[in-house]
Scaffold this motif. Sequence first.
Motif, PDB file in Angstrom:
ATOM      1  N   GLU A  32       2.157  -9.569  13.237  1.00  0.00           N
ATOM      2  CA  GLU A  32       3.680  -9.140  13.182  1.00  0.00           C
ATOM      3  C   GLU A  32       3.652  -9.092  11.520  1.00  0.00           C
ATOM      4  N   LEU A  33       4.075  -7.307  11.658  1.00  0.00           N
ATOM      5  CA  LEU A  33       4.201  -6.644  10.395  1.00  0.00           C
ATOM      6  C   LEU A  33       5.415  -7.232   9.793  1.00  0.00           C
ATOM      7  N   ASN A  34       5.338  -7.538   8.134  1.00  0.00           N
ATOM      8  CA  ASN A  34       6.039  -7.770   7.801  1.00  0.00           C
ATOM      9  C   ASN A  34       6.950  -6.813   6.932  1.00  0.00           C
ATOM     10  N   GLU A  35       7.588  -7.249   6.186  1.00  0.00           N
ATOM     11  CA  GLU A  35       7.263  -6.307   4.776  1.00  0.00           C
ATOM     12  C   GLU A  35       6.554  -6.224   3.669  1.00  0.00           C
ATOM     13  N   GLN A  36       6.301  -7.395   3.441  1.00  0.00           N
ATOM     14  CA  GLN A  36       5.062  -7.142   2.078  1.00  0.00           C
ATOM     15  C   GLN A  36       4.180  -6.560   2.944  1.00  0.00           C
ATOM     16  N   ASP A  37       3.753  -7.457   4.226  1.00  0.00           N
ATOM     17  CA  ASP A  37       2.925  -6.063   4.635  1.00  0.00           C
ATOM     18  C   ASP A  37       2.182  -4.446   4.528  1.00  0.00           C
ATOM     19  N   LYS A  38       3.900  -4.104   5.069  1.00  0.00           N
ATOM     20  CA  LYS A  38       3.893  -2.565   4.783  1.00  0.00           C
ATOM     21  C   LYS A  38       3.942  -2.376   3.292  1.00  0.00           C
ATOM     22  N   LEU A  39       3.899  -2.941   2.740  1.00  0.00           N
ATOM     23  CA  LEU A  39       4.112  -2.508   1.169  1.00  0.00           C
ATOM     24  C   LEU A  39       2.553  -2.670   0.778  1.00  0.00           C
ATOM     25  N   ARG A  40       1.481  -3.834   1.420  1.00  0.00           N
ATOM     26  CA  ARG A  40       0.299  -3.607   1.112  1.00  0.00           C
ATOM     27  C   ARG A  40      -0.297  -2.813   1.835  1.00  0.00           C
ATOM     28  N   LEU A  41       0.083  -2.187   3.114  1.00  0.00           N
ATOM     29  CA  LEU A  41      -0.583  -0.466   3.584  1.00  0.00           C
ATOM     30  C   LEU A  41       0.635   0.263   2.704  1.00  0.00           C
ATOM     31  N   ARG A  42       1.005   0.571   2.174  1.00  0.00           N
ATOM     32  CA  ARG A  42       2.302   1.387   1.687  1.00  0.00           C
ATOM     33  C   ARG A  42       3.066   2.602   2.484  1.00  0.00           C
ATOM     34  N   LEU A  43       3.147   1.768   3.826  1.00  0.00           N
ATOM     35  CA  LEU A  43       3.553   2.095   4.980  1.00  0.00           C
ATOM     36  C   LEU A  43       4.807   2.561   4.241  1.00  0.00           C
ATOM     37  N   ARG A  44       5.635   3.538   4.919  1.00  0.00           N
ATOM     38  CA  ARG A  44       6.878   4.358   4.710  1.00  0.00           C
ATOM     39  C   ARG A  44       7.460   3.828   5.859  1.00  0.00           C
ATOM     40  N   GLY A  45       9.263   3.797   5.929  1.00  0.00           N
ATOM     41  CA  GLY A  45      10.357   4.319   7.543  1.00  0.00           C
ATOM     42  C   GLY A  45       9.872   2.582   7.932  1.00  0.00           C
ATOM     43  N   ASP A  46      10.321   3.001   8.996  1.00  0.00           N
ATOM     44  CA  ASP A  46      10.788   2.161   9.553  1.00  0.00           C
ATOM     45  C   ASP A  46      10.017   1.477  11.170  1.00  0.00           C
ATOM     46  N   SER A  47       8.666   1.939  11.282  1.00  0.00           N
ATOM     47  CA  SER A  47       7.667   2.642  12.164  1.00  0.00           C
ATOM     48  C   SER A  47       6.998   0.462  12.222  1.00  0.00           C
ATOM     49  N   HIS A  48       7.311   0.323  13.539  1.00  0.00           N
ATOM     50  CA  HIS A  48       6.044  -1.332  13.279  1.00  0.00           C
ATOM     51  C   HIS A  48       5.021  -0.979  14.355  1.00  0.00           C
TER      52      HIS A  48
END
Length: 568
Positions: free
Chosen positions: A468-484
């Motif tokens: 499950e992608l959490n906010e911290q993972d998105k930060l680590r992957l440099r992901l923006r937006g609401d996509s999961h």
Amino acid sequence: MGTRVRKRLGEVLVDAGIITEDQLMEGLSKQRELKKRLGQTLIELKMTTEEEIREAIHRQMNIPMAKIREAKIPPEVIAMLPENIVRKHNVVPFQFDPENANILGVAMSDPLDIIAIDDISIVTNMQIEPMVATPSDIMYAIEKYYGKNQSAKLAESYSEERREKAEKLKSNREEENNDELDNSPIVLLVNKIIEQAVNERASDIHIEALEEETRVRYRIDGAMQESSRYPIDLHPAIVARIKIVSGMNISEKRAPQDGRMTLVFNGVEYDLRVSSLPTTFGEKVVMRIASKAGLNKEKSELGFQEEELKRFDGILMNPHGIILVTGPTGSGKSTTLYTVLNELNAGEVNIITVEDPVEADVDGINQVQVHEQAGLTFATALRSILRQDPDIIMIGEIRDEETANIAVKAAITGHLVVSTLHTNSAASTVTRLEDMGIEPYMVADSVVGIIAQRLVRRICPKCKMEHELNEQDKLRLRLRGDSHPKIYEAKPGGCVYCNGSGYRGRIGVYEIMPITPALREIISKGGGAEEIQQVALKEGLTTLRVGAAKLVLKGVTTISEVERIAAE
């Protein structure tokens, strides 16, 4: 088993359309000459592969397939067949259903071999259900399930021999103590250690002397895994044996040494670079395994994304200049270099390499081995090479100012130079050359492209778990937006297929930077790595971190692997 039609392998392959009648005739006559099995002969003649033979037998004869590498064969099933029978017929006991206690499923490389089936049936007093597997899968299983016992037996018999010799020596003192070298148990034990490493896809073998034991570890997909331990009194003999085969001095135990050897396993030639180092409790030996086939890869197998492949090809189109491949030790630079050479190796060019050591022989290329003691350094070799009218020069590594200078001069005078450097990113490679004493305008004039690379481990396809992608993972992957997007993680403890690591195999991540006019300008002004990177990003450079993150989103690797190669 029912009444199966007795069919020969040749007929099966012809019926399956894998070989023609003529090829079968050629194979049979060659087989008599080589005195090998037909399947093996056809593979050597490059008419078919192990996998094709297995598929054909499975389909044509309706014989079930044994997926050996994915299964965990229970010890009680292994115990049903003794090792001598297993090795004699090249088979492995595979399936046993207690409900149906009279039938044993046996994986065979040749399930059409009636004599073997009868023999196994007599030994086990059971009905045999043949299953088909490739010879290398069976070799793998024999080493995995029976090899450890064999290594232990060899170690035991060697100790036994030493004891007997010691007794003998007490009674007559004349015997020299140098006869421990040709003892077959040690020779076999060393071969076992190497063979097992090859089977488990290891890149390095570490043989270490601890206080009480000798420890053998393998580096598999970049991570160390312990394989086995032996009594410490075997250590000197193991080291001596490796030194003999790799051409080192056996009597020198206090200084580090280097050597190399070539071995053939299952028809594949492996090159081993060996290095010894004196440590507290004895010498440590490390063997680097390179298969000649592994270095000659197609560029499509390296893991370039589509956009990167275009940039890669663009760099190779340059008629002259320097192409640099950079990254830390073990990041796959040599493989990329050889791929570049294979791409450029058309008949009408003269390619010469200077390497230390020559890692793989390539047809149609002149390769020179550096020999420091004889005064043949990178620099002296390069000077001679420039008199040999080369079009393309490959330098194993630019280590010093002298080599860098010659490389730049060669590039400016119309040669294409390909080489490696140990730097962290494409942009910092430029500043590294300047640190070596090359003027910024010379760097700008000569370098045409830089490829920085790393290897990440591929997540095991058999046991990967959704994450499950959490906010911290998105930060680590440099992901923006609401996509999961759906991503995966490695299962702790893994499975049999990935040997308990959760990963299997590796894939390259690249940062490809063609030197464009805009970059050339910044470089010749002496711009720093930061500035160069900023301009390159505007020109469409994808950094290592972004490249690795894309692989996470594709489900190929995990977030922790990205962090490992691109800590920023």
